[in-house]
Design an enzyme around this catalytic site. Structure first.
Site, PDB file in Angstrom:
ATOM      1  N   ASP A   1      63.385  55.929  30.866  1.00  4.74           N
ATOM      2  CA  ASP A   1      63.455  55.789  32.420  1.00  4.74           C
ATOM      3  C   ASP A   1      63.929  54.313  32.562  1.00  4.74           C
ATOM      4  O   ASP A   1      64.820  53.975  33.547  1.00  4.74           O
ATOM      5  CB  ASP A   1      62.355  56.217  32.827  1.00  4.74           C
ATOM      6  CG  ASP A   1      62.197  56.175  34.453  1.00  4.74           C
ATOM      7  OD1 ASP A   1      63.427  56.502  35.030  1.00  4.74           O
ATOM      8  OD2 ASP A   1      61.062  55.989  35.119  1.00  4.74           O
TER       9      ASP A   1
ATOM     10  N   HIS B   1      70.508  58.485  37.309  1.00  7.47           N
ATOM     11  CA  HIS B   1      69.419  58.997  37.879  1.00  7.47           C
ATOM     12  C   HIS B   1      70.098  60.382  38.729  1.00  7.47           C
ATOM     13  O   HIS B   1      69.447  61.384  38.714  1.00  7.47           O
ATOM     14  CB  HIS B   1      68.419  58.112  38.758  1.00  7.47           C
ATOM     15  CG  HIS B   1      67.433  57.651  38.147  1.00  7.47           C
ATOM     16  ND1 HIS B   1      67.414  56.710  37.461  1.00  7.47           N
ATOM     17  CD2 HIS B   1      66.015  58.157  38.179  1.00  7.47           C
ATOM     18  CE1 HIS B   1      66.333  56.204  36.899  1.00  7.47           C
ATOM     19  NE2 HIS B   1      65.320  57.186  37.533  1.00  7.47           N
TER      20      HIS B   1
ATOM     21  N   HIS C   1      70.400  62.786  35.956  1.00 11.73           N
ATOM     22  CA  HIS C   1      69.170  63.546  35.791  1.00 11.73           C
ATOM     23  C   HIS C   1      68.854  64.402  36.842  1.00 11.73           C
ATOM     24  O   HIS C   1      68.554  65.626  36.490  1.00 11.73           O
ATOM     25  CB  HIS C   1      68.011  62.233  35.629  1.00 11.73           C
ATOM     26  CG  HIS C   1      66.666  62.874  35.802  1.00 11.73           C
ATOM     27  ND1 HIS C   1      65.967  63.394  37.412  1.00 11.73           N
ATOM     28  CD2 HIS C   1      65.511  63.535  35.010  1.00 11.73           C
ATOM     29  CE1 HIS C   1      64.951  63.743  37.240  1.00 11.73           C
ATOM     30  NE2 HIS C   1      64.768  63.946  35.721  1.00 11.73           N
TER      31      HIS C   1
ATOM     32  N   HIS D   1      61.455  63.386  32.248  1.00 12.63           N
ATOM     33  CA  HIS D   1      62.295  62.537  33.143  1.00 12.63           C
ATOM     34  C   HIS D   1      62.955  61.542  32.499  1.00 12.63           C
ATOM     35  O   HIS D   1      64.393  61.497  32.461  1.00 12.63           O
ATOM     36  CB  HIS D   1      61.151  62.244  34.226  1.00 12.63           C
ATOM     37  CG  HIS D   1      62.013  60.963  35.116  1.00 12.63           C
ATOM     38  ND1 HIS D   1      62.767  61.580  36.271  1.00 12.63           N
ATOM     39  CD2 HIS D   1      62.155  59.654  35.079  1.00 12.63           C
ATOM     40  CE1 HIS D   1      63.378  60.431  36.656  1.00 12.63           C
ATOM     41  NE2 HIS D   1      62.910  59.488  36.035  1.00 12.63           N
TER      42      HIS D   1
END
Length: 300
Positions: free
Chosen positions: A106, A189, A192, A206
């Site tokens: 992340d 992101h 993602h 995540h």
């Protein structure tokens, strides 16, 4: 007892409080994001106590909202950060190492997304302008990952609290949070978020999906090969996924990935913060290209 029922975009939150004047969230990212959202609706202070360092949720002023099927829905931006954050590295060191590594995945996106947002002058998460300080924190986050990430993983496997582990916990929770929040998010992101429409990815964390999203962003923006291979080397050294197979999508075709790319490029996503217009077709090709690079690197 006070109870609040909120219905928005088919997501229902039942919030109850019995004379509470503060809310304390303990656990991982979902637990802390839930606590922050509930505290906002109840208009009470919130304290976060992470038991893992898998995301920057402990420090951020937003909650990520998912549907009941595990698909990304939206960011719920909060008016302020948590009033108190307590991180005990003795607890973090006893948590599964995979979670610490996921946190590094992340955090890995922070610098590259901040850099993209700085180039385009895109708004940060609260809607303001990014600052030089925010950009510097994002770069520091990346530098700490490269220097201490592997040592921190090894320490966590031994349940040892070392300076390297302390620095990575800081990078995963504080620097990543301040960096993305004050600079902004971009393709990593968005990828993602798009991948969550594919059920095969739901078993992965995540940060593991963000890690592949970072590699995809670098391919998408035609980043310097040295940078791409630096990221590949780091990701592989600590066990972050660099291929579609490692995310449950072995042999995924263009058609299979297209729904994820379409979700990543939907109106209102952070893909709009990239320095150029990005189409779903471009995203699928970048994902396939990133996958090919990852497979080649693993064989080298």
């Amino acid at each position: 007892m006070q109870c609040y029922s909120i219905l928005k975009k088919d997501i229902r939150l039942l919030l109850c409080a019995e004379g509470a004047d503060v809310l304390i969230g303990v656990g991982g990212g979902k637990a802390l994001d839930t606590a922050k959202a509930v505290a906002e609706y109840l208009k009470v202070p919130v304290a976060t106590i992470p038991t893992i360092a898998a995301t920057d949720a402990p420090c951020s002023a937003l909650s990520v909202i998912y549907t009941s099927d595990g698909v990304f829905d939206r960011y719920f931006v909060l008016p302020s950060n948590p009033n108190l954050v307590l991180v005990d590295t003795d607890i973090i060191a006893k948590a599964p190492t995979r979670l610490l590594v996921s946190g590094m995945g992340d955090a890995l996106a922070t610098w590259f997304e901040a850099e993209a947002c700085n180039f385009t002058k895109a708004p940060n998460m609260p809607g303001g302008e990014g600052t030089s300080a925010a950009l510097a924190l994002a770069k520091l986050c990346y530098d700490l990952l490269l220097e201490y990430g592997l040592d921190a993983k090894i320490a966590c496997e031994a349940h040892a609290i070392t300076p390297a582990l302390e620095k990575i916990v800081e990078a995963n929770t504080l620097l990543s949070g301040m960096g993305f929040e004050s600079s902004g998010l971009a393709a990593a992101h968005a990828v993602h978020d798009g991948l969550t429409v594919l059920e095969e990815t739901h078993q992965f964390y995540h940060g593991e999906k963000v890690s592949f999203g970072t590699l995809t962003q670098l391919v998408l923006q035609d980043a310097d090969p040295d940078t791409i291979y630096e990221v590949l080397d780091f990701a592989c050294s600590i066990g972050l996924p660099v291929t579609l197979k490692q995310l449950g999508l072995a042999g995924a075709s263009f058609e299979k990935l297209l729904p994820a790319a379409e979700a990543a490029c939907a109106e209102g996503t952070t893909m709009a913060n990239m320095p150029f217009k990005v189409t779903p077709s471009m995203v699928v090709n970048a994902m396939l290209g990133a996958d090919a690079l990852g497979r080649a690197f693993l064989k080298s």
